[in-house]
Design an enzyme around this catalytic site. Structure first.
Site, short mmCIF file in Angstrom:
data_model
loop_
_atom_site.label_atom_id
_atom_site.label_comp_id
_atom_site.label_asym_id
_atom_site.label_seq_id
_atom_site.Cartn_x
_atom_site.Cartn_y
_atom_site.Cartn_z
N GLY A 1 0.81 -1.23 0.00
CA GLY A 1 0.00 0.00 0.00
C GLY A 1 0.84 1.27 0.00
N GLN A 2 0.10 2.37 0.07
CA GLN A 2 0.70 3.71 -0.02
C GLN A 2 1.62 4.05 1.14
OE1 GLN A 2 -0.60 7.57 -0.95
NE2 GLN A 2 -2.56 6.88 -0.12
N ILE A 3 1.13 3.82 2.37
CA ILE A 3 1.93 4.19 3.54
C ILE A 3 3.21 3.37 3.55
CG2 ILE A 3 2.05 4.17 6.07
CD1 ILE A 3 -0.90 4.79 6.15
N ARG B 1 -20.65 2.44 9.33
CA ARG B 1 -19.53 2.33 10.28
C ARG B 1 -19.43 0.91 10.84
NH1 ARG B 1 -20.32 4.47 15.36
NH2 ARG B 1 -18.46 4.22 16.62
N ASP C 1 -0.78 12.80 14.77
CA ASP C 1 -1.56 13.90 15.36
C ASP C 1 -0.66 14.78 16.22
OD1 ASP C 1 -4.04 12.72 14.33
OD2 ASP C 1 -3.63 11.16 15.80
N HIS D 1 -7.68 8.19 17.73
CA HIS D 1 -7.13 8.76 16.49
C HIS D 1 -8.31 9.01 15.55
CE1 HIS D 1 -4.84 9.44 12.89
NE2 HIS D 1 -5.44 8.44 12.30
N ARG E 1 1.54 16.86 14.04
CA ARG E 1 0.76 17.95 13.44
C ARG E 1 0.55 19.09 14.44
NH1 ARG E 1 -3.60 13.75 10.70
NH2 ARG E 1 -2.62 13.64 8.64
N VAL F 1 -1.73 0.80 12.83
CA VAL F 1 -1.91 2.04 12.08
C VAL F 1 -3.27 2.05 11.36
CG1 VAL F 1 -0.95 3.46 10.20
CG2 VAL F 1 0.59 2.22 11.74
N GLY F 2 -3.65 0.88 10.82
CA GLY F 2 -4.91 0.77 10.06
C GLY F 2 -6.10 1.23 10.89
P1 NDP Z 1 -2.80 3.10 3.04
O1 NDP Z 1 -1.46 2.48 3.09
O2 NDP Z 1 -2.91 4.50 2.55
O3 NDP Z 1 -3.53 3.06 4.49
C1 NDP Z 1 -3.60 1.87 5.24
C2 NDP Z 1 -4.34 2.09 6.52
O4 NDP Z 1 -3.69 3.07 7.32
C3 NDP Z 1 -5.77 2.57 6.35
O5 NDP Z 1 -6.58 1.89 7.30
C4 NDP Z 1 -5.68 4.04 6.67
O6 NDP Z 1 -6.88 4.54 7.21
C5 NDP Z 1 -4.65 4.01 7.76
N1 NDP Z 1 -4.06 5.31 8.06
C6 NDP Z 1 -3.74 5.74 9.29
N2 NDP Z 1 -3.22 6.95 9.27
C7 NDP Z 1 -3.22 7.34 8.00
C8 NDP Z 1 -2.83 8.52 7.35
N3 NDP Z 1 -2.33 9.56 7.96
N4 NDP Z 1 -2.93 8.55 6.01
C9 NDP Z 1 -3.43 7.52 5.35
N5 NDP Z 1 -3.85 6.39 5.93
C10 NDP Z 1 -3.76 6.31 7.24
O7 NDP Z 1 -3.80 2.18 2.23
P2 NDP Z 1 -3.62 1.45 0.86
O8 NDP Z 1 -5.01 1.14 0.43
O9 NDP Z 1 -2.66 2.12 -0.05
O10 NDP Z 1 -2.91 0.10 1.29
C11 NDP Z 1 -3.49 -0.81 2.16
C12 NDP Z 1 -2.89 -2.16 1.88
O11 NDP Z 1 -3.33 -3.02 2.89
C13 NDP Z 1 -3.35 -2.74 0.53
O12 NDP Z 1 -2.20 -3.20 -0.15
C14 NDP Z 1 -4.23 -3.92 0.95
O13 NDP Z 1 -4.14 -5.02 0.08
C15 NDP Z 1 -3.62 -4.25 2.29
N6 NDP Z 1 -4.40 -5.01 3.24
C16 NDP Z 1 -3.70 -5.98 3.88
C17 NDP Z 1 -4.27 -6.76 4.82
C18 NDP Z 1 -3.42 -7.80 5.47
O14 NDP Z 1 -2.25 -7.86 5.17
N7 NDP Z 1 -3.97 -8.58 6.38
C19 NDP Z 1 -5.70 -6.60 5.18
C20 NDP Z 1 -6.35 -5.53 4.47
C21 NDP Z 1 -5.70 -4.75 3.54
P3 NDP Z 1 -8.02 5.21 6.30
O15 NDP Z 1 -8.63 4.08 5.50
O16 NDP Z 1 -8.94 5.80 7.30
O17 NDP Z 1 -7.31 6.22 5.42
#
Ligand code: NDP
Length: 333
Positions: free
Chosen positions: A15-17, A99, A160, A188, A163, A130-131
């Site tokens: 993912g992005q983070i 929700r 937070d 959070h 920030r 973090v999720g």
């Molecule tokens: P991100 O990497 O952008 O975000 C992941 C999680 O972090 C989200 O729940 C997001 O919350 C949370 N988060 C906390 N703080 C922040 C912040 N400041 N900015 C953005 N997000 C924040 O999500 P992606 O969709 O890019 O990537 C998620 C990955 O997780 C995917 O590759 C997916 O396949 C994977 N995944 C893996 C699992 C596992 O391994 N068991 C289960 C589910 C998903 P919010 O949604 O509120 O932005």
């Protein structure tokens, strides 16, 4: 002699983070410039191709501290003997989603993660969730992980805190590093309470109370708090993407402080299992100020005065967490 590598698992690794985070870990920003690391990268089956691409890029960075990066969709491999778990992967909120549905999906993910940590990770593993919803996901994970101490489970409120620190620094015209002892209380979420009543600002040789320098109670109780609470949404509005870079920085800060300790008399905020301090219901994962010793033992900062305004803000965010917990525990049953 070279140190034993630290084994770090990152979930949601495609993912992005994670994309902003992995290089930071692998080049030593989290554990130090002499600490080798092994990265255990977990994501879902359908993300493996993309995750393999991330591993290729990590390889191509030719990093001296990265012993190995293992990409897997198998929790038994991902959590095997790990020292640190950074749980980023979570079910995202989709448009029109209730929700309760979001919580149900995430309870299932974080229950499995807790059970797998219990089965495969070191019993000393440090867990950072973090999720989102991070506090309640952390609670579910902690309750599902028998044999791992409750204090090893934390959730991220450092973004937070960072920030809030920056807002104060800008207002006082100093560098963010000159601002210390900001507190984030609670969830959070937009009910969090960024509290700067004890915050110190270093100007030249002198340390001041932030409130004495700023002398603007209306801003501190109004726009300042609102800005911090809604900063994530403001970034999304501007970038059309979430704040992944600053989230990654906050994750590095959180684990570095949890591993190396806070300095001197300063503190940091982490979502931790409440022991009932400050009237916060015991067992909730609630963000509090902590002092951390090198190695990771932490103590909640005690005896801070809680005035009527703070009490109301702290109770409000606790109420939200209690409601989330009640709903989540129904799905856990
Ligand atoms: P991100 O990497 O952008 O975000 C992941 C999680 O972090 C989200 O729940 C997001 O919350 C949370 N988060 C906390 N703080 C922040 C912040 N400041 N900015 C953005 N997000 C924040 O999500 P992606 O969709 O890019 O990537 C998620 C990955 O997780 C995917 O590759 C997916 O396949 C994977 N995944 C893996 C699992 C596992 O391994 N068991 C289960 C589910 C998903 P919010 O949604 O509120 O932005």
């Amino acid at each position: 002699m070279e140190k034993e590598p630290v084994r770090v698992c990152v979930t949601g690794a495609a993912g992005q983070i994670a994309y902003s985070l992995l290089l930071r870990i692998a080049r030593g920003d989290m554990f130090g410039a002499d600490q080798p690391v092994v990265l255990h990268l977990l994501d879902l089956d359908f993300m493996m191709e993309s995750l393999n691409g991330v591993v290729m890029e990590l390889d191509d960075c030719a990093l001296p501290l990265l012993v190995e990066a293992v990409a897997t969709s198998d929790v038994a491999v991902a959590f095997k003997d790990i020292d640190v778990a950074i749980l980023v992967g979570a079910f995202p909120r989709k448009e029109g989603m209730e929700r309760a549905d979001l919580l149900k999906r995430n309870v299932s993910i974080f229950k499995s993660a807790g059970e797998a940590l219990s089965a495969h990770a070191k019993k000393t593993v440090k867990v950072l969730v973090v999720g989102n919803p991070a506090n309640t996901n952390c609670l579910i994970c902690q309750r599902s992980a028998s044999g791992i101490p409750a204090e090893n489970f934390t959730c991220l409120t450092r973004l937070d805190q960072n920030r809030a620190q920056v807002q104060i620094a800008k207002r006082c015209d100093v560098n963010a590093q000159n601002v210390s002892n900001v507190i984030i209380w609670g969830n959070h979420s937009s009910t969090q309470f960024p509290d700067v009543r004890f915050t110190q600002v270093q100007v030249g040789e002198t340390s001041h109370q932030a409130t004495d320098l700023i002398k603007d109670d209306i801003w501190l109780k109004g726009d300042f708090i609102k800005t911090v609470q809604t900063r994530g949404a403001a970034v999304i509005k501007a970038r059309k993407l979430s704040s992944a870079m600053s989230a990654a920085q906050a994750i590095v800060d959180h684990i570095r402080d949890w591993t190396c300790g806070t300095s001197g008399d300063s503190w940091t905020s982490m979502g931790i299992v409440s022991d009932g301090s400050y009237g916060v219901p015991a067992g909730l994962i609630y963000s509090m100020p902590v002092r951390i010793s090198p190695g990771g033992a932490y103590q909640i900062v005690q005896n801070l005065e809680i005035n009527d305004f703070a009490r109301e803000m702290m109770d409000n965010t606790a109420k939200e967490l209690l409601e989330e917990r009640e709903l989540a525990l129904q799905f856990l049953a």
